[in-house]
Design an enzyme around this catalytic site. Structure first.
Site, PDB file in Angstrom:
ATOM      1  N   GLY A  12       0.454  22.240  25.304  1.00 13.90           N
ATOM      2  CA  GLY A  12      -0.892  22.659  24.926  1.00 13.90           C
ATOM      3  C   GLY A  12      -0.884  23.785  23.897  1.00 13.90           C
ATOM      4  N   ASP A  33       4.379  18.179  31.041  1.00 15.18           N
ATOM      5  CA  ASP A  33       2.992  17.991  30.593  1.00 15.18           C
ATOM      6  C   ASP A  33       2.598  16.544  30.800  1.00 15.18           C
ATOM      7  N   ASN A  34       1.329  16.328  31.134  1.00 15.18           N
ATOM      8  CA  ASN A  34       0.857  14.937  31.239  1.00 15.18           C
ATOM      9  C   ASN A  34       0.021  14.546  30.021  1.00 15.18           C
ATOM     10  N   SER A 127      -6.981  34.770  33.050  1.00 17.94           N
ATOM     11  CA  SER A 127      -7.955  34.926  31.964  1.00 17.94           C
ATOM     12  C   SER A 127      -8.795  36.164  32.184  1.00 17.94           C
ATOM     13  N   THR A 129     -11.731  36.176  31.885  1.00 18.42           N
ATOM     14  CA  THR A 129     -12.969  35.710  32.491  1.00 18.42           C
ATOM     15  C   THR A 129     -13.080  36.209  33.940  1.00 18.42           C
ATOM     16  N   TYR A 151     -14.516  27.615  36.739  1.00 14.97           N
ATOM     17  CA  TYR A 151     -13.220  27.771  36.057  1.00 14.97           C
ATOM     18  C   TYR A 151     -12.654  29.166  36.335  1.00 14.97           C
ATOM     19  N   LYS A 155      -9.180  30.788  38.571  1.00 12.78           N
ATOM     20  CA  LYS A 155      -8.180  31.787  38.151  1.00 12.78           C
ATOM     21  C   LYS A 155      -8.073  32.888  39.204  1.00 12.78           C
ATOM     22  N   TYR A 179      -5.501  36.694  29.715  1.00  9.61           N
ATOM     23  CA  TYR A 179      -5.687  36.626  28.259  1.00  9.61           C
ATOM     24  C   TYR A 179      -7.123  36.988  27.900  1.00  9.61           C
ATOM     25  N   PHE A 180      -7.287  37.705  26.826  1.00  4.84           N
ATOM     26  CA  PHE A 180      -8.636  37.930  26.299  1.00  4.84           C
ATOM     27  C   PHE A 180      -9.018  36.711  25.440  1.00  4.84           C
ATOM     28  N   ASP A 301     -23.642  34.903  28.264  1.00  5.50           N
ATOM     29  CA  ASP A 301     -22.735  35.700  27.419  1.00  5.50           C
ATOM     30  C   ASP A 301     -22.835  37.188  27.743  1.00  5.50           C
TER      31      ASP A 301
HETATM   32  P1  NAD Z   1      -4.507  23.485  26.685  1.00  6.19           P
HETATM   33  O1  NAD Z   1      -5.472  22.550  27.298  1.00  6.19           O
HETATM   34  O2  NAD Z   1      -4.287  23.423  25.214  1.00  6.19           O
HETATM   35  O3  NAD Z   1      -3.081  23.348  27.393  1.00  6.19           O
HETATM   36  C1  NAD Z   1      -2.952  22.977  28.739  1.00  6.19           C
HETATM   37  C2  NAD Z   1      -1.873  21.918  28.826  1.00  6.19           C
HETATM   38  O4  NAD Z   1      -1.722  21.535  30.186  1.00  6.19           O
HETATM   39  C3  NAD Z   1      -2.214  20.654  28.038  1.00  6.19           C
HETATM   40  O5  NAD Z   1      -1.090  20.284  27.269  1.00  6.19           O
HETATM   41  C4  NAD Z   1      -2.519  19.627  29.107  1.00  6.19           C
HETATM   42  O6  NAD Z   1      -2.176  18.322  28.690  1.00  6.19           O
HETATM   43  C5  NAD Z   1      -1.653  20.116  30.239  1.00  6.19           C
HETATM   44  N1  NAD Z   1      -2.127  19.722  31.556  1.00  6.19           N
HETATM   45  C6  NAD Z   1      -3.379  19.837  32.051  1.00  6.19           C
HETATM   46  N2  NAD Z   1      -3.413  19.375  33.318  1.00  6.19           N
HETATM   47  C7  NAD Z   1      -2.150  18.973  33.624  1.00  6.19           C
HETATM   48  C8  NAD Z   1      -1.546  18.404  34.764  1.00  6.19           C
HETATM   49  N3  NAD Z   1      -2.265  18.154  35.887  1.00  6.19           N
HETATM   50  N4  NAD Z   1      -0.233  18.115  34.736  1.00  6.19           N
HETATM   51  C9  NAD Z   1       0.500  18.364  33.615  1.00  6.19           C
HETATM   52  N5  NAD Z   1      -0.002  18.893  32.495  1.00  6.19           N
HETATM   53  C10 NAD Z   1      -1.331  19.190  32.505  1.00  6.19           C
HETATM   54  O7  NAD Z   1      -4.942  24.952  27.125  1.00  6.19           O
HETATM   55  P2  NAD Z   1      -4.447  26.353  26.589  1.00  6.19           P
HETATM   56  O8  NAD Z   1      -5.535  26.922  25.761  1.00  6.19           O
HETATM   57  O9  NAD Z   1      -3.082  26.241  26.049  1.00  6.19           O
HETATM   58  O10 NAD Z   1      -4.443  27.163  27.951  1.00  6.19           O
HETATM   59  C11 NAD Z   1      -3.279  27.276  28.748  1.00  6.19           C
HETATM   60  C12 NAD Z   1      -3.632  28.060  29.997  1.00  6.19           C
HETATM   61  O11 NAD Z   1      -4.185  29.312  29.618  1.00  6.19           O
HETATM   62  C13 NAD Z   1      -4.681  27.368  30.870  1.00  6.19           C
HETATM   63  O12 NAD Z   1      -4.334  27.576  32.223  1.00  6.19           O
HETATM   64  C14 NAD Z   1      -5.959  28.117  30.535  1.00  6.19           C
HETATM   65  O13 NAD Z   1      -6.866  28.120  31.615  1.00  6.19           O
HETATM   66  C15 NAD Z   1      -5.423  29.514  30.259  1.00  6.19           C
HETATM   67  N6  NAD Z   1      -6.295  30.296  29.368  1.00  6.19           N
HETATM   68  C16 NAD Z   1      -6.624  29.805  28.139  1.00  6.19           C
HETATM   69  C17 NAD Z   1      -7.473  30.541  27.315  1.00  6.19           C
HETATM   70  C18 NAD Z   1      -7.870  30.016  25.958  1.00  6.19           C
HETATM   71  O14 NAD Z   1      -8.811  30.544  25.362  1.00  6.19           O
HETATM   72  N7  NAD Z   1      -7.184  29.035  25.401  1.00  6.19           N
HETATM   73  C19 NAD Z   1      -7.985  31.770  27.739  1.00  6.19           C
HETATM   74  C20 NAD Z   1      -7.613  32.246  28.992  1.00  6.19           C
HETATM   75  C21 NAD Z   1      -6.770  31.499  29.812  1.00  6.19           C
HETATM   76  C1  UD1 Z   2     -15.317  31.932  26.327  1.00  5.65           C
HETATM   77  C2  UD1 Z   2     -15.371  31.593  27.802  1.00  5.65           C
HETATM   78  C3  UD1 Z   2     -14.203  32.271  28.525  1.00  5.65           C
HETATM   79  C4  UD1 Z   2     -12.880  31.862  27.897  1.00  5.65           C
HETATM   80  C5  UD1 Z   2     -12.914  32.189  26.412  1.00  5.65           C
HETATM   81  C6  UD1 Z   2     -11.655  31.650  25.760  1.00  5.65           C
HETATM   82  C7  UD1 Z   2     -17.702  31.258  28.353  1.00  5.65           C
HETATM   83  C8  UD1 Z   2     -18.893  31.814  29.051  1.00  5.65           C
HETATM   84  N1  UD1 Z   2     -16.624  32.033  28.356  1.00  5.65           N
HETATM   85  O1  UD1 Z   2     -15.486  33.322  26.178  1.00  5.65           O
HETATM   86  O2  UD1 Z   2     -14.199  31.892  29.888  1.00  5.65           O
HETATM   87  O3  UD1 Z   2     -11.813  32.561  28.523  1.00  5.65           O
HETATM   88  O4  UD1 Z   2     -14.054  31.557  25.799  1.00  5.65           O
HETATM   89  O5  UD1 Z   2     -11.470  32.172  24.489  1.00  5.65           O
HETATM   90  O6  UD1 Z   2     -17.702  30.144  27.857  1.00  5.65           O
HETATM   91  N2  UD1 Z   2     -20.410  32.731  19.486  1.00  5.65           N
HETATM   92  C9  UD1 Z   2     -21.371  32.483  18.526  1.00  5.65           C
HETATM   93  N3  UD1 Z   2     -21.496  31.211  18.070  1.00  5.65           N
HETATM   94  C10 UD1 Z   2     -20.736  30.178  18.527  1.00  5.65           C
HETATM   95  C11 UD1 Z   2     -19.749  30.447  19.508  1.00  5.65           C
HETATM   96  C12 UD1 Z   2     -19.625  31.728  19.987  1.00  5.65           C
HETATM   97  O7  UD1 Z   2     -22.079  33.381  18.096  1.00  5.65           O
HETATM   98  O8  UD1 Z   2     -20.900  29.036  18.072  1.00  5.65           O
HETATM   99  C13 UD1 Z   2     -20.213  34.114  19.949  1.00  5.65           C
HETATM  100  C14 UD1 Z   2     -20.401  34.343  21.435  1.00  5.65           C
HETATM  101  O9  UD1 Z   2     -21.724  34.649  21.730  1.00  5.65           O
HETATM  102  C15 UD1 Z   2     -19.443  35.516  21.672  1.00  5.65           C
HETATM  103  C16 UD1 Z   2     -18.324  35.285  20.671  1.00  5.65           C
HETATM  104  O10 UD1 Z   2     -18.870  34.447  19.661  1.00  5.65           O
HETATM  105  O11 UD1 Z   2     -20.081  36.731  21.346  1.00  5.65           O
HETATM  106  C17 UD1 Z   2     -17.087  34.618  21.259  1.00  5.65           C
HETATM  107  O12 UD1 Z   2     -17.483  33.441  21.947  1.00  5.65           O
HETATM  108  P1  UD1 Z   2     -16.400  32.418  22.522  1.00  5.65           P
HETATM  109  O13 UD1 Z   2     -15.398  32.116  21.491  1.00  5.65           O
HETATM  110  O14 UD1 Z   2     -17.149  31.276  23.115  1.00  5.65           O
HETATM  111  O15 UD1 Z   2     -15.636  33.254  23.654  1.00  5.65           O
HETATM  112  P2  UD1 Z   2     -16.210  33.982  24.960  1.00  5.65           P
HETATM  113  O16 UD1 Z   2     -17.665  33.799  25.082  1.00  5.65           O
HETATM  114  O17 UD1 Z   2     -15.697  35.370  24.951  1.00  5.65           O
END
Ligand code: NAD
Ligand code: UD1
Length: 376
Positions: A12, A33-34, A127, A129, A151, A155, A179-180, A301
């Site tokens: 991912g 990964d699946n 996260s 979140t 979601y 976490k 993660y932020f 938000d």
């Molecule tokens: P992503 O969806 O790109 O990656 C997740 C990967 O897990 C994918 O490759 C998916 O195919 C695989 N996967 C999902 N379910 C599976 C299963 N049952 N078995 C095997 N593989 C599986 O997501 P990401 O953005 O890389 O996020 C990775 C982790 O970080 C997640 O747990 C997500 O909740 C967490 N996270 C992401 C963000 C973000 O903004 N991207 C923010 C905070 C936390």
């Molecule tokens: C969102 C998720 C959070 C997740 C994070 C991953 C929600 C409520 N929260 O957070 O759980 O961990 O993404 O990065 O979904 N914005 C716009 N226009 C847009 C999109 C966003 O103005 O089209 C603004 C939002 O109001 C915010 C900022 O951009 O102020 C960031 O938004 P976004 O990227 O969606 O992240 P989060 O809301 O912080």
């Protein structure tokens, strides 16, 4: 210190960047990964970008504890980074049982496989979140937690499950990384995030608008108490985030004491940027003004989110180094490459078999041992 790391969900967005950095640090990586939310062909870029290294792929579901245990045993895995799971907030509200089932089962499966095999170092993708609408800024790890959606609650629940598991064992070490806002892409332009459907997050929406796929960016509210009234977030470059995982897992592996706590650690920059600042920087790197308009706030938000990242520096000497310019530049480079007429990457699961076959051939030519049949 060369170690073997299992990255569940390693194909991912964050997992693939972390795999690159693990390989660059000299570790070997097994990806489980699946491909439910990633593309096989993106994996072929990983050894190229990393400049080599040992990488294996086990295609299968992380909820299958026997499979996870088998992978850990076969590869003598030293530590697990558990990325795999579902991550769309809106989808989790629409189908909470899917999220509770998949995310919690995945974590339980990883923990029971680790217990069964004696693998005792875990890094979990949490996260920011989990902080919900906390008023403490910047947010330290000691801030109260409370998530407003299923979601986020998965976490929090998984962090608590890890707490209980760690408390029940002698020498199991775990870090949950909160993660932020991860953004950007690898500077090579080969790997990045490609959301399915209309993106909810700001960076992919801006990138797709810049690429002409969307008409304009809607700015959700300009009446927050921020520098310019638009929402502010602690965006972190995905390569910085990936390096944070390497530092975290190496820290865990270097611990030799018997009693290891489960620490929760923020990964952010400690710097906030408003929507308008992101939009203007993105416009600067693209070379044209990206169309936008102000619309009412998005329900749910928060105005401001900002990490206190000092614990990560204190514990494992990591801090983010890349700024907003690099985040926008690299995100745009990946988006622009993705839009090439004959895109050189990224078919999703369900794409034609001919693609998948070609990709598996690529793996073989790159020396990636493919274990899906043996292990699934
Ligand atoms: P992503 O969806 O790109 O990656 C997740 C990967 O897990 C994918 O490759 C998916 O195919 C695989 N996967 C999902 N379910 C599976 C299963 N049952 N078995 C095997 N593989 C599986 O997501 P990401 O953005 O890389 O996020 C990775 C982790 O970080 C997640 O747990 C997500 O909740 C967490 N996270 C992401 C963000 C973000 O903004 N991207 C923010 C905070 C936390
Ligand atoms: C969102 C998720 C959070 C997740 C994070 C991953 C929600 C409520 N929260 O957070 O759980 O961990 O993404 O990065 O979904 N914005 C716009 N226009 C847009 C999109 C966003 O103005 O089209 C603004 C939002 O109001 C915010 C900022 O951009 O102020 C960031 O938004 P976004 O990227 O969606 O992240 P989060 O809301 O912080």
């Amino acid at each position: 210190m060369t170690k073997c790391i299992l990255a569940t969900g390693g194909a991912g967005y964050i997992g693939s960047h972390t795999t690159v950095e693990l390989l660059r640090a000299g570790h070997s990586v097994v990806i489980l990964d699946n491909f439910e939310n990633s593309a096989r062909d993106a994996l072929a870029s990983i050894p190229k970008i990393a400049g080599g290294g040992k990488i294996w792929l086990a295609e299968g579901d992380v909820r299958n504890a026997r499979l996870v245990a088998d992978v850990i045993q076969r590869h003598s895995v030293d530590a697990v980074i558990h990325f795999a799971g579902k991550k769309a907030v809106g989808e989790s509200v629409a189908d909470p049982l899917l999220y509770y089932h998949d995310n919690i089962t995945g974590a339980l499966s990883v923990l029971s496989a680790m217990r069964g095999t004696g693998c005792k170092r875990l890094v979990f993708s949490s996260s920011a979140t989990v902080y919900g609408d906390v008023k403490m800024l910047p947010i330290p790890e000691t801030a109260p937690t409370c998530s407003s959606n299923p979601y986020g609650r998965t976490k929090l629940m998984i962090e608590e499950i890890i707490d209980d598991f760690v408390a029940s064992t002698d020498d199991f070490g775990a870090l949950s990384l909160r993660y932020f806002n991860p953004v950007g892409a690898h500077p090579s332009g080969f790997i990045g995030e490609s959301p399915i459907g209309t993106p909810n997050n700001l960076f992919p929406f801006i990138a797709q608008t810049a690429a002409g796929m969307r008409d304009m960016v809607q700015i959700f509210g300009n009446d927050y108490e921020t520098r310019d009234g638009t929402g502010s977030r602690d965006y972190i470059h995905v390569v910085d985030l990936a390096r944070g995982h390497v530092a975290a897992v190496e820290h865990l592996l270097s611990q030799t004491t018997n009693i290891l706590p489960h620490r929760k650690v923020n990964l952010g920059t400690g710097k906030g940027h408003t929507v308008l600042e992101v939009l203007n920087t993105f416009s600067k790197v693209c070379g044209f003004q990206i169309p936008h308009r102000i619309v009412p706030r998005r329900p749910g938000d928060v105005g401001l989110s900002l990490a206190d990242p000092s614990l990560a520096f204190g514990l494992f000497n990591w801090r983010a180094e890349l700024g907003l310019d690099e985040m926008c530049r690299d995100h745009w480079r990946f988006q622009a490459a993705t839009n090439e007429p004959r895109g050189r990457r990224r078919t999703r699961l369900g794409a034609e078999a001919r693609w998948a076959n070609r990709v598996w051939e690529d793996f073989e030519s790159l020396g990636i041992a493919e274990g899906r049949n043996a292990l699934a």
